[in-house]
Design an enzyme around this catalytic site. Structure first.
Site, short mmCIF file in Angstrom:
data_model
loop_
_atom_site.label_atom_id
_atom_site.label_comp_id
_atom_site.label_asym_id
_atom_site.label_seq_id
_atom_site.Cartn_x
_atom_site.Cartn_y
_atom_site.Cartn_z
N ARG A 82 1.53 -4.26 0.87
CA ARG A 82 1.14 -5.57 0.39
C ARG A 82 0.09 -6.26 1.27
O ARG A 82 0.12 -6.13 2.49
CB ARG A 82 2.38 -6.47 0.27
CG ARG A 82 3.36 -6.02 -0.81
CD ARG A 82 4.79 -6.38 -0.45
NE ARG A 82 5.74 -6.20 -1.54
CZ ARG A 82 6.29 -5.05 -1.89
NH1 ARG A 82 5.99 -3.93 -1.23
NH2 ARG A 82 7.15 -4.97 -2.90
N HIS A 107 -0.94 -1.70 -2.63
CA HIS A 107 -1.49 -0.35 -2.47
C HIS A 107 -3.00 -0.33 -2.67
O HIS A 107 -3.55 0.56 -3.33
CB HIS A 107 -0.81 0.62 -3.42
CG HIS A 107 0.67 0.78 -3.16
ND1 HIS A 107 1.21 0.70 -1.90
CD2 HIS A 107 1.72 1.03 -4.00
CE1 HIS A 107 2.51 0.89 -1.97
NE2 HIS A 107 2.85 1.07 -3.22
N HIS A 177 3.38 8.48 -1.52
CA HIS A 177 4.41 7.76 -2.26
C HIS A 177 5.34 8.70 -3.02
O HIS A 177 5.76 8.39 -4.14
CB HIS A 177 3.77 6.76 -3.23
CG HIS A 177 4.57 5.51 -3.42
ND1 HIS A 177 5.85 5.50 -3.90
CD2 HIS A 177 4.24 4.20 -3.20
CE1 HIS A 177 6.29 4.26 -3.98
NE2 HIS A 177 5.34 3.45 -3.55
N ASP A 249 13.66 -2.32 -0.91
CA ASP A 249 12.21 -2.19 -0.99
C ASP A 249 11.68 -2.93 0.24
O ASP A 249 11.06 -3.98 0.12
CB ASP A 249 11.67 -2.77 -2.29
CG ASP A 249 10.18 -2.49 -2.49
OD1 ASP A 249 9.62 -1.69 -1.70
OD2 ASP A 249 9.58 -3.05 -3.42
N GLU A 316 8.00 5.67 3.01
CA GLU A 316 6.55 5.56 3.18
C GLU A 316 6.22 5.17 4.62
O GLU A 316 6.43 4.04 5.04
CB GLU A 316 6.00 4.51 2.22
CG GLU A 316 6.35 4.77 0.76
CD GLU A 316 6.29 3.49 -0.06
OE1 GLU A 316 5.19 2.91 -0.15
OE2 GLU A 316 7.33 3.06 -0.59
#
Length: 351
Positions: A82, A107, A177, A249, A316
């Site tokens: 972000r 991304h 990803h 997340d 990630e």
């Protein structure tokens, strides 16, 4: 070791997408796409030597370029994760990036992921993809050439090396990803997988899951994976840094914050099959995402598999989200006289 190249599919504009498959002496293999320099499939043995594909994905290229399907297996850049308010500043100059998620950038806007890359080199055990990104593409400064080298070793390690050159000071934060389901059966959620993350802290987020700049301890919260336990143990616990039923997340601040030094970031296990994945990185952060934004039913996948809610876990490796706007977060710039380099290793085994 052996490598193979074949046509996978065509994009709507007629561009051909190729698969490049590397197979090691033990029969493990990885198939890589020119589209997004991505991982299409990754076949690894269980404790009995049975091979299964342990990443989610699709049989058609068109699904990979749909951002609602979660960037399955694709390379992400120029800046992963972000960027608040879709802007950042370098040496007094403000740059504006695509606001592809409300008011913020996710991304890098998606271009790196949703375009074809060139095959620069193909060896028996490696593939090098390359992409040129011109100055100010999607608002990022510098003429940047990025190479991504995948190497499959005979001990079932997939090495991912990112090298970027630039003619202007700029920001680079690439990742992959892939969504892992070590059972090889995407009918099963990843809530039964065991996970350990070598991080005592995480980045606090606001209601949009954008970093606030604060760093908090994982101790005595649902964020704590310092000791291995099931992902599903606490995934539905209400917590300030999660949203609704999305679950995890979140970015973890790895205990090793020395940029450039390779260390173990996480361990993922499926104890039924015995498959185990160790993630190693030389970056200071890792994003844990369990597919909580994906549709709960209806998404198609490879063969009879599914790309749906909580069917895979992404790990990630990265700089912390929005590091380019938060000076206290660790990061480094890419410079004309010094190529940017980072490596992630996915080390597979079976217990």
């Amino acid at each position: 070791m052996a490598s193979e190249k074949k046509l996978f599919d065509k994009l709507e504009n007629g561009e051909e997408v190729y698969l490049l498959t590397l197979t090691n002496s033990k029969g493990a293999s990885v198939s890589l796409m020119t589209l997004g320099a991505g991982i299409h499939s990754l076949n690894m043995p269980d404790r009995n030597g049975k091979m299964a594909d342990v990443v989610l994905g699709f049989d058609e290229a068109k699904h990979y370029v749909n951002p609602d399907f979660g960037y399955q297996g694709l390379a992400v850049g120029r800046w992963a994760n972000r960027i608040r308010d879709a802007k950042f500043t370098i040496d007094g100059t403000e740059y504006h990036t695509p606001a592809n998620q409300g008011t913020w950038t996710l991304h890098g806007g998606g271009r790196f992921s949703f375009t074809n890359w060139e095959v620069k080199e193909l060896g028996d055990d490696y593939v090098v993809f390359t992409r040129f990104s011109p100055d100010m593409e999607d608002g990022f400064p510098g003429n940047v050439t990025m190479d991504i080298k995948y190497t499959l070793t005979n001990d079932n390690t997939l090495k991912i090396e990112y090298t970027a050159t630039t003619d202007k000071k700029t920001v680079i934060n690439p990742t992959n990803h892939a969504y892992f389901n070590l059972s090889g059966d995407s009918r099963k959620t990843i809530e039964g997988h065991y996970l350990q993350i070598n991080a005592n802290e995480f980045t606090e987020t606001d209601s949009s899951q954008l970093p606030t700049g604060e760093i908090s301890t994982v101790k005595e919260t649902m964020m704590d994976f310092t000791e291995m336990h099931k992902i599903g143990d606490n995934i539905d616990v209400a917590f300030r840094a999660t949203i609704g039923d999305v679950g995890y997340d979140n970015n973890y601040c790895l205990n090793n914050k020395e940029i450039g030094r390779l260390s173990q970031a996480a361990i993922l296990e499926d104890r039924e099959s015995g498959r185990r994945l160790e993630v190693w990185t030389d970056l200071p952060g890792i994003q844990l995402y369990c597919g909580g934004w994906l549709e709960k039913t209806g998404d198609i996948g490879k063969g009879n598999s599914f790309v749906t809610y909580r069917r895979g876990v992404a790990l990630e490796t990265q700089f912390y989200p929005d590091s380019l706007n938060i000076p206290s977060f660790p990061m480094k710039y890419a410079q004309p006289d010094k190529p940017f380099y980072t490596i992630t290793e996915l080390r597979f085994s079976a217990k």
